[in-house]
Design a protein around this motif. Structure first.
Motif, PDB file in Angstrom:
ATOM      1  N   PRO B  58       0.840  -1.201   0.000  1.00  0.00           N
ATOM      2  CA  PRO B  58       0.000   0.000   0.000  1.00  0.00           C
ATOM      3  C   PRO B  58       0.873   1.249   0.000  1.00  0.00           C
ATOM      4  CG  PRO B  58       0.167  -0.882   2.224  1.00  0.00           C
ATOM      5  CD  PRO B  58       0.919  -1.835   1.334  1.00  0.00           C
ATOM      6  N   ASN B 240       7.494  -0.080  11.203  1.00  0.00           N
ATOM      7  CA  ASN B 240       6.674  -0.714  10.164  1.00  0.00           C
ATOM      8  C   ASN B 240       6.349   0.363   9.141  1.00  0.00           C
ATOM      9  OD1 ASN B 240       4.829  -2.242   8.716  1.00  0.00           O
ATOM     10  ND2 ASN B 240       3.372  -2.509  10.395  1.00  0.00           N
ATOM     11  N   SER B 241       6.920   0.252   7.951  1.00  0.00           N
ATOM     12  CA  SER B 241       6.731   1.310   6.952  1.00  0.00           C
ATOM     13  C   SER B 241       5.284   1.418   6.493  1.00  0.00           C
ATOM     14  CB  SER B 241       7.590   1.032   5.718  1.00  0.00           C
ATOM     15  OG  SER B 241       8.900   0.693   6.082  1.00  0.00           O
ATOM     16  N   TYR B 242       4.573   0.289   6.557  1.00  0.00           N
ATOM     17  CA  TYR B 242       3.212   0.252   6.006  1.00  0.00           C
ATOM     18  C   TYR B 242       2.264  -0.199   7.113  1.00  0.00           C
ATOM     19  CZ  TYR B 242       6.143  -0.579   1.816  1.00  0.00           C
ATOM     20  OH  TYR B 242       7.100  -0.534   0.830  1.00  0.00           O
ATOM     21  N   THR B 243       1.783   0.743   7.922  1.00  0.00           N
ATOM     22  CA  THR B 243       0.931   0.329   9.035  1.00  0.00           C
ATOM     23  C   THR B 243      -0.533   0.195   8.629  1.00  0.00           C
ATOM     24  OG1 THR B 243       0.759   2.629   9.701  1.00  0.00           O
ATOM     25  CG2 THR B 243       2.411   1.296  10.846  1.00  0.00           C
ATOM     26  N   LEU B 244      -0.928   0.865   7.557  1.00  0.00           N
ATOM     27  CA  LEU B 244      -2.341   0.845   7.157  1.00  0.00           C
ATOM     28  C   LEU B 244      -2.495   0.126   5.831  1.00  0.00           C
ATOM     29  CD1 LEU B 244      -3.886   4.326   7.976  1.00  0.00           C
ATOM     30  CD2 LEU B 244      -4.648   2.095   8.735  1.00  0.00           C
ATOM     31  N   ASP B 245      -3.329  -0.913   5.799  1.00  0.00           N
ATOM     32  CA  ASP B 245      -3.476  -1.675   4.558  1.00  0.00           C
ATOM     33  C   ASP B 245      -4.274  -0.880   3.521  1.00  0.00           C
ATOM     34  OD1 ASP B 245      -6.339  -2.548   4.472  1.00  0.00           O
ATOM     35  OD2 ASP B 245      -5.819  -3.697   6.262  1.00  0.00           O
TER      36      ASP B 245
END
Lengths: 352, 352
Positions: B58, B240-245
């Motif tokens: 994402p 965490n570079s991508y916390t929101l899907d």
């Protein structure tokens, strides 16, 4: 720099993920995504979960997803931890298992996020130099340490360390946690998961972002004996009780149940990888034997940084790390056959 | 307790979220969820995002969601941080803005997760006693400190602190970050967001789990000047570079654009709350004036723990905290009119 930042945050260098080019039409071989989509079964289950029930909190224990993982890996339910991507799980591991004064060990060439975690959580660490073949010098992991962290296959090299060697590291560290990050294990490596019943100090971390085609969904698993899983739960429940949303939990569960689609995609990627390696070697590239969904390659005549730029001009994005020992290599994700043929044609054009 | 746990993790007491009863048919008034579902517009946008594109990571910067928030709150894009629920954002705040040796302040009666974060990240803290009306003793937050954390409206009391009082705390702490957790602000409180341009030390945290009917999706926002947002980004990109899907990002964006449905639901909940307060007072309950989607109530004749059990026997689940000063209160989430009528009938039956 801001006066409002904590002393820790002033001193850290965050991880930089591979570029996401957005709507621009490129051949994207830079973040080791899967070129094949998740199965219809996974997508249909997720669509059904997009419902009125989203007004309620999701299951904080992710029982459906974890039970599917327990069935898939043939482990008890309380040997399974589910998290919002394997990166988050690895961060939780640093807080759960490592102490600031006890030096942990990981290779000098490996997933660069490990050093970022260590600095954020102020855990002292030593980077063990890989040998000239990018192999792990086994004995260096036998001495006193605060824990061990290994990617297997390693990133960004793609090199696989045989399970018997991992077992020796486990034997020499009975009182410390040994974390094996198996993000790429499904592409031809042999997993350490079968060692879990014998080694209470072993934690294996998996991701759904590579072999399971679900990078957009953010799911990771940790597999280990229940006391390690409980340690992770204590950290999770001190940060965010509900790390995985209701839709992602359902998608992950279906992915673990729909093994046929998963195995077919993995097989295709391995075949494409082997074909690509052969083609690049014909162009005089040195390519490290890979068990991952990427390859690590260098050319004797043209610096990697130049190759990176030349590919980029042709709208092919790969990954280049300007770091000691690997700054003459490109990491190239395995895409579809068509994408890899385009890559090989572009490289042929560049190197001639 | 495990020898593999870090010293920190051995010493912490994780947060315990309100019970999720699963498939059992109950009236669930224990976790302050919204009784009304997200709008069709939100659900349709999410279903469209359940697609082949999930094979790709994402957007790590959540630009669509953040732009919608920038438009909604009338703030610049770089004043907005998006996270996997406001709990995760608050955890990041502890790492981003607070230092171990500098004592932070929060009330003795407030969201109990604050103490959990402080212990996980080893930040020293002082709990400032609320006065006998559960109001904030303003001057106690004026002295030297390492930062201030206030829920407004407060939880679990529902009491609102006027913005002018918050402004005084901001004025007295120019060099420290003051975090206002406005999880329940949409139910009748006045937000501190308009103060952001004037106060570089103000960070306001919002959630989509209450007024926006999306507890199952895990979205929170932090709003503040860009140097605070950058501090949060440094922490996020070290975990965490991508916390929101990808699906959650789209759902959150649509929720911010579909203001009509959101405002209608909030209005209904406020009306139901006021009607419920009136009914409970007729049953001799003392009910604190609430600006949240829950009420905090005590009865002069029957201990709260007994009321909790009696309601539970009638399949009505509320929240009870066995903690000093509040162990004779029930926290009751506002459900539909029908649910609250059932609650009032049950309580009438119990107290007579």
């Amino acid at each position: 720099m801001s006066k409002y930042w904590s002393e820790t945050v002033k001193g850290i260098t965050p991880y930089v993920p591979g570029e996401q080019p957005g709507a621009r039409k490129v051949i994207k071989l830079n973040t080791n995504e899967n070129p094949y989509p998740p199965s219809d079964q996974v997508l249909e289950a997720m669509k059904a979960a997009v419902s009125e029930r989203l007004k309620l909190y999701p299951d904080p224990e992710c029982k459906g997803l974890r039970q599917a993982a327990a069935d898939y890996y043939e482990l008890p339910l309380d040997y399974i931890f589910a998290g919002n991507g394997s990166d988050e799980i690895l961060a939780f591991c640093f807080k759960a298992f490592f102490n600031p004064g006890e030096t942990i060990l990981f290779p000098d060439i490996t997933y660069s996020f490990y050093e970022v975690y260590a600095r954020l959580f102020e855990i002292s660490y030593e980077k063990i130099p890989l040998d000239e073949h990018f192999d792990i010098p086994l004995e260096s992991f036998f001495g006193p340490n605060g824990g061990v962290l290994l990617a297997n296959p390693n990133a960004p090299t793609g090199k696989f360390t045989p399970v018997d060697r991992i077992r020796q590291i486990l034997e020499h560290n009975p009182d410390k946690v040994v974390i094996i990050d198996e993000a790429y294990i499904d592409f031809g490596g042999e997993s350490c998961v079968p060692l879990i019943p014998d080694y209470p100090n072993l934690l294996v971390v998996h991701t759904f972002s590579k072999s399971r085609s679900l990078a957009g969904l953010r799911i990771g698993l940790a597999l280990g004996q229940s006391e390690l899983i409980e340690g992770l739960n204590r950290v999770k429940n001190s940060i965010n009780s509900y790390t995985l949303d209701a839709v992602a939990q359902v998608g992950g569960e279906q992915s673990l149940r729909d093994t046929a689609a998963f195995e077919r995609n993995v097989r295709r990627i391995v075949e494409t990888r082997e074909h690509t390696v052969k083609s690049l070697r014909e162009l005089q590239f040195e390519v490290i034997d890979s068990r991952a969904n990427f390859i690590f390659a260098t050319h004797p005549g043209i610096p990697a940084a130049e190759l990176f730029d030349a590919l980029r001009q042709r709208d092919i994005i790969v990954r280049y790390f300007a770091k000691p020992r690997i700054d003459n290599y490109l990491r190239i994700s395995i895409g579809t056959d068509e994408e890899m043929e385009a890559l090989c044609r572009a490289l042929e054009d560049i190197v001639r």
